[in-house]
Design an enzyme around this catalytic site. Structure first.
Site, PDB file in Angstrom:
ATOM      1  N   GLU A   1       7.313  -6.822  -2.520  1.00  0.00           N
ATOM      2  CA  GLU A   1       5.899  -7.186  -2.353  1.00  0.00           C
ATOM      3  C   GLU A   1       5.575  -8.328  -3.313  1.00  0.00           C
ATOM      4  O   GLU A   1       5.808  -8.222  -4.515  1.00  0.00           O
ATOM      5  CB  GLU A   1       5.013  -5.977  -2.650  1.00  0.00           C
TER       6      GLU A   1
ATOM      7  N   PRO B   1       0.822 -16.731   1.876  1.00  0.00           N
ATOM      8  CA  PRO B   1       2.157 -16.366   1.399  1.00  0.00           C
ATOM      9  C   PRO B   1       3.070 -15.757   2.455  1.00  0.00           C
ATOM     10  O   PRO B   1       4.279 -15.683   2.260  1.00  0.00           O
ATOM     11  CB  PRO B   1       1.870 -15.352   0.278  1.00  0.00           C
TER      12      PRO B   1
ATOM     13  N   ASP C   1       6.224  -5.205   6.870  1.00  0.00           N
ATOM     14  CA  ASP C   1       4.846  -4.700   6.809  1.00  0.00           C
ATOM     15  C   ASP C   1       3.998  -5.813   6.200  1.00  0.00           C
ATOM     16  O   ASP C   1       3.679  -5.801   5.017  1.00  0.00           O
ATOM     17  CB  ASP C   1       4.813  -3.429   5.965  1.00  0.00           C
TER      18      ASP C   1
ATOM     19  N   ASP D   1       8.815 -12.788  -3.839  1.00  0.00           N
ATOM     20  CA  ASP D   1       8.710 -13.319  -2.493  1.00  0.00           C
ATOM     21  C   ASP D   1       9.711 -12.635  -1.566  1.00  0.00           C
ATOM     22  O   ASP D   1      10.903 -12.538  -1.879  1.00  0.00           O
ATOM     23  CB  ASP D   1       8.966 -14.829  -2.534  1.00  0.00           C
ATOM     24  N   GLY D   2       9.228 -12.175  -0.420  1.00  0.00           N
ATOM     25  CA  GLY D   2      10.089 -11.433   0.498  1.00  0.00           C
ATOM     26  C   GLY D   2      11.224 -12.269   1.057  1.00  0.00           C
ATOM     27  O   GLY D   2      12.348 -11.774   1.215  1.00  0.00           O
TER      28      GLY D   2
ATOM     29  N   ASP E   1       0.817  -1.218   0.000  1.00  0.00           N
ATOM     30  CA  ASP E   1       0.000   0.000   0.000  1.00  0.00           C
ATOM     31  C   ASP E   1       0.847   1.262   0.000  1.00  0.00           C
ATOM     32  O   ASP E   1       0.331   2.363  -0.198  1.00  0.00           O
ATOM     33  CB  ASP E   1      -0.969   0.014   1.181  1.00  0.00           C
TER      34      ASP E   1
END
Length: 307
Positions: free
Chosen positions: A117, A174, A167, A149-150, A97
């Site tokens: 993200e 996921p 965050d 993927d983080g 966001d």
């Protein structure tokens, strides 16, 4: 974002519901559903609500809203950022966001923010609907967007960061792997010597066991873990976050020093954080002190991991 119990559906047409436990929860009245679709990872909804303006949900969980996002994003970012003498490089894992990136960019020393993200659709809907949350941060030239993927991004990164901001959605889907000791250790390896990682944890009223387990795992990865509190209306009230570091200590900053740094950095649009609220976030009620007791958590964590 505030749920241990499984969603059991909204109470009535136009009323959005999220259960904190099986026995109580939060409701928000929606004036209109603006979008609803299934992305590659999760169910996505955007609503125009009566109380909070535009808000969105992922898999039935409240994520953020125009009216109350500052409670979450300011506390998630600035407790560490204002303790740091001059953050220049930051990584946001999740945060599609743009709210965390927007807060990071308020620091004039900040040169680069990377957002990792996994779900491109979250960034796209934020561009369409949540300009009052990100204020253009998603398209700021200092911001790099990585749709991946983080865990993989952090594991493969070589850059050192002054701040890492997790965050995230709540554990599940996921994000499951992002609430593990292995991921926390990978984040710790990416921090510069004075760097810090921050994350939200859960409600100390509703999710005591999750808080115990998360803090115990964090303390395996970081020498200094500082739990702190804020209130997020959309998440049902009292909420816990943590600042994790090898050396950075938010407790070392008196209220006057925080106010001086805010003034020196010319951060003039904070709705929540000032010197007094910064120090208040670190003041834990007695029941929370018991919940975050370090010795008991580490002993329990090591017991669970022993063969």
């Amino acid at each position: 974002m505030s749920q241990d119990a499984s969603p059991s559906g909204d109470l009535a047409p136009g009323v959005l519901t999220e259960y904190m436990t099986d026995d109580w929860g939060v409701f928000v009245r929606s004036k209109a559903k603006l979008e609803a679709f299934r992305s590659a990872y999760q169910d996505v909804e955007v609503h125009d609500s009566v109380a909070f303006g535009k808000l969105f949900r992922l898999d039935g969980h409240f994520m953020t809203s125009e009216a109350d996002e500052f409670f979450y994003h300011e506390n998630l970012v600035h407790v560490a950022a204002l303790a740091h003498p001059g953050p220049e490089h930051a990584l946001v894992v999740g945060g599609g966001d743009g709210g965390s990136a927007e807060e990071l960019l308020k620091h004039p020393s900040m040169r680069r923010v990377t957002i990792a993200e996994i779900d491109r659709s979250v960034i796209e809907l934020s561009r369409r609907h949540f300009g009052r949350v990100h204020h253009g941060a998603l398209d700021d030239p200092r911001v790099t967007l990585r749709i991946e993927d983080g865990f993989a991004y952090v594991a493969n990164a070589r850059e050192q960061y002054d701040l890492v901001v997790l965050d995230l959605t709540d554990p599940g889907g996921p994000s499951t792997a992002l609430y593990t000791p292995e991921f926390y250790a990978a984040c710790a390896a990416r921090l510069a010597p004075q760097g810090a990682m921050t994350m939200h944890i859960a409600s100390p009223v509703s999710h005591g066991e999750r808080i115990r387990e998360t803090l115990a795992a964090l303390r395996e990865a970081f020498p200094r873990v500082t739990p702190y509190l804020t209130s997020v209306p959309l998440y049902g009230g009292l909420w816990m976050m943590a600042c994790c570091s090898a050396s950075l200590d938010p407790h070392a900053q008196p209220a006057a020093a925080i106010d001086e740094r805010i003034a020196a950095r010319r951060i003039g649009d904070l709705q929540c954080i000032n010197g007094d609220t910064y120090r208040a976030a670190l003041a834990l009620p007695n029941f929370v002190r018991k919940l975050v007791d370090e010795r008991k958590q580490v002993d329990a964590f090591r017991h669970r991991r022993s063969p």
